[in-house]
Design an enzyme around this catalytic site. Structure first.
Site, mmCIF file in Angstrom:
data_model
loop_
_atom_site.group_PDB
_atom_site.id
_atom_site.type_symbol
_atom_site.label_atom_id
_atom_site.label_comp_id
_atom_site.label_asym_id
_atom_site.label_seq_id
_atom_site.Cartn_x
_atom_site.Cartn_y
_atom_site.Cartn_z
ATOM 1 N N GLU A 125 -13.190 16.433 -133.480
ATOM 2 C CA GLU A 125 -13.269 17.863 -133.130
ATOM 3 C C GLU A 125 -11.873 18.451 -133.251
ATOM 4 O OE1 GLU A 125 -15.323 19.152 -129.559
ATOM 5 O OE2 GLU A 125 -16.790 17.520 -129.778
ATOM 6 N N GLU A 175 -23.387 21.333 -133.471
ATOM 7 C CA GLU A 175 -23.874 21.080 -132.117
ATOM 8 C C GLU A 175 -24.992 22.066 -131.767
ATOM 9 O OE1 GLU A 175 -20.713 21.102 -129.228
ATOM 10 O OE2 GLU A 175 -22.063 20.566 -127.586
ATOM 11 N N TYR A 178 -7.943 21.079 -129.952
ATOM 12 C CA TYR A 178 -8.204 22.431 -130.451
ATOM 13 C C TYR A 178 -6.917 23.239 -130.460
ATOM 14 C CZ TYR A 178 -13.243 21.750 -130.332
ATOM 15 O OH TYR A 178 -14.509 21.301 -130.590
ATOM 16 N N GLU A 235 -16.294 13.066 -125.157
ATOM 17 C CA GLU A 235 -15.411 13.628 -124.119
ATOM 18 C C GLU A 235 -15.801 13.097 -122.739
ATOM 19 O OE1 GLU A 235 -14.770 17.881 -124.509
ATOM 20 O OE2 GLU A 235 -13.745 17.572 -126.404
ATOM 21 N N GLN A 249 -16.874 24.471 -135.663
ATOM 22 C CA GLN A 249 -18.103 23.801 -136.061
ATOM 23 C C GLN A 249 -18.675 24.481 -137.296
ATOM 24 O OE1 GLN A 249 -20.930 23.342 -132.883
ATOM 25 N NE2 GLN A 249 -19.418 22.502 -131.456
#
Ligand code: AHR
Length: 511
Positions: A315, A43, A259, A191, A364
């Site tokens: 993610e 990103e 996450y 999202e 990431q």
């Protein structure tokens, strides 16, 4: 229950001994582990793109057309299957036309999500496509549904993939790329329940269908379109997106984000300075991934028994507090043995659910969250997580072998988790790979393994572990966490006995 007790007689006394047992059905594999489970995510955030991947063509740091050679070489060793870009939250603020054409004409904008820094758009569509070519990976672009127009998204697809005569293809040619590119994966927003527009699932579903309609397949390119999915246990989001056939008809994938945040979002703990309690809490939190995948899969199964729509966990990973002294909005964190364990456990879970999970992208790739590599100016460090992806690449596109494990629990205080995590696959040459993780930092385990339906004559392996739970690799010193040869697995008749050291990740190869 994960415990198996066998009575053994010693000194005339009977005592109970725990046996960890693994059964692998080597002739019963049915489902392919999509290589895209081993996907990545980059990103416009902190030093992921700028400094981590893109240094510009005039940089003294060795580069090919502006892209760091060391990082590309390291990532190529992972056989990275796909790269997701440009976000994340950034994607729903990104206007792709800002990032094409002569550099001097590209506008500078403010990266509102990540530190409010100036984004000069020097890394744009052409640079990303060049990166994917250098990495030899599939392209995964997330379009801007949150703040961009339908026309803008439709034109981006056309600019990238069409061979016909049109204003968009003319623009692409003027910008130096005559032939269209191939783009495999297309995200319809990111999202959208949060940074991508704070929408309800019903409202998002309407927009998803509308945007998806205009993201067309041009010139033989076939997009796999991924609907923006829920976070964590928001099962209602999945229910709404999956229930209506008209929604299902507009996407081939549904994303899921989760996450590993132990404690809470305001106090996530340090990536390297942590106690055993934090180690345990992180493992317990990450194991929730299995419950989430199972929960979302159950809803998906209700409406899509043929499993046409994949679950794309695009993610995932550890999210800790930023390294002291670094910009909070840049999400720069170190990466320790604990991250390696978390990566390995999650990859084992994705493998087990490969019938539904068709992609996963750790967050990431460089310098952000649970990164593969860290860079500081011209220097680069390979993280423990990097080595897990390197060890596990043998599972890519292999056939999952059904397995059954009974094992001890790792207990801290009143809480317990299974101590071992495993997955097994067979590749096209008939070679079996077994990944084993021992999450207990204090106890070596003996694992008895029975391989049914295959004749095994040799076993070899690699292991990743370290003396301290928080060992990590850093700049300007020798590496502390890296895989070494493992010789603790022995064939004994029909069985294999594996001595699994505490806090380790191993990959075994059986011939
Ligand atoms: O990976 C960092 C951020 O986490 C992404 O931009 C967003 O999608 C998620 O909330």
């Amino acid at each position: 229950m994960f415990l198996l007790f066998v009575p053994i007689i010693s000194n005339g006394q009977t005592e109970e001994k725990q046996v960890n047992k693994l059964i692998i059905n080597a002739d019963m594999g049915k489902h392919k582990i999509s290589r895209h489970i081993y996907g990545h995510f980059a990103e416009h955030l902190g030093r992921c793109i700028y400094g981590g991947i893109w240094v510009g063509i005039d940089s003294p740091i060795p580069n090919t057309r502006g892209i760091r050679n060391d990082v590309v070489q390291a990532l190529r060793e992972l056989d990275i299957p796909n790269l997701r870009w440009p976000g994340g939250c950034f994607a729903d603020t990104y206007h792709w036309k800002d990032g094409v054409g002569p550099y001097n004409d590209r506008p500078s904008i403010v990266n509102v999500h990540w530190g409010g820094v100036t984004e000069d758009n020097s890394f744009g569509t052409h640079e990303f496509m060049e990166l994917c070519e250098q990495l030899d990976c599939e392209v995964y672009i997330t379009g801007n549904l949150g703040s961009g127009t339908v026309q803008e998204m439709a034109e981006w697809v056309e600019y990238l993939t069409s061979d016909a005569e049109s204003p968009m293809t003319k623009l692409r040619k003027e910008n130096g790329h005559k032939a269209p590119w191939q783009v495999k994966f297309w995200g319809i927003g990111n999202e959208n329940w949060g940074c991508g527009g704070n929408m309800s699932p019903e409202y998002y579903a309407d927009l998803m269908r509308r945007y998806s309609t205009y993201c067309r397949d041009f010139s033989g390119n076939k997009l796999i379109k991924i609907g923006g999915g829920p976070y964590g246990a928001d099962y209602n989001w999945t229910e709404v997106l999956m229930k209506e056939p008209k929604n299902r008809g507009m996407m081939q994938g549904l994303s899921l984000h989760y996450y590993t945040v132990f404690k809470d979002w305001g106090n996530k703990g340090s990536a390297t300075q942590f106690t055993e309690e934090e180690w345990f809490g992180t493992i317990k939190t990450t194991l929730k991934m299995e419950e989430l995948i199972s929960g979302h899969s159950t809803i998906m199964d209700k409406y899509d028994q043929e499993k046409r729509i994949g679950l794309y966990v695009d993610e995932w990973g550890n999210w800790f507090d930023v390294e002291p002294g670094t910009e909070p909005g840049f999400l720069y964190q170190q990466n320790s043995l604990r991250d390696a364990i978390v990566a390995a456990v999650n990859l084992n879970i994705f493998n087990q659910y490969c019938e539904r999970v068709k992609m996963a992208n750790i967050a990431q790739t460089v310098n952000v969250l649970q990164a593969m590599v860290l860079t500081r100016k011209q220097k680069m460090v390979l993280t423990p997580s990097y080595y897990v992806f390197k060890m596990y690449k043998v599972h890519q596109n292999a056939i999952l072998l059904p397995s059954e494990i009974k094992c001890e629990e790792y207990q801290l205080g009143e809480e317990k988790v299974p101590a071992l995590s495993v997955s097994a696959s067979v590749n096209k040459d008939g070679i079996i790979h077994i990944s084993v993780v021992n999450v207990n930092p204090n106890k070596n385990m003996r694992l008895e393994c029975e391989i049914r339906g295959a004749k095994i004559s040799s076993v070899s392996g690699e292991i990743l572990t370290a003396k301290e739970i928080n060992a990590f690799n850093d700049f300007d010193r020798n590496e502390r966490v890296f895989p070494v040869k493992f010789s603790g697995a022995k064939l004994k008749g029909e069985k294999m006995i594996i001595d699994v050291p505490a806090k380790s990740v191993m990959m075994l190869e059986l011939n």
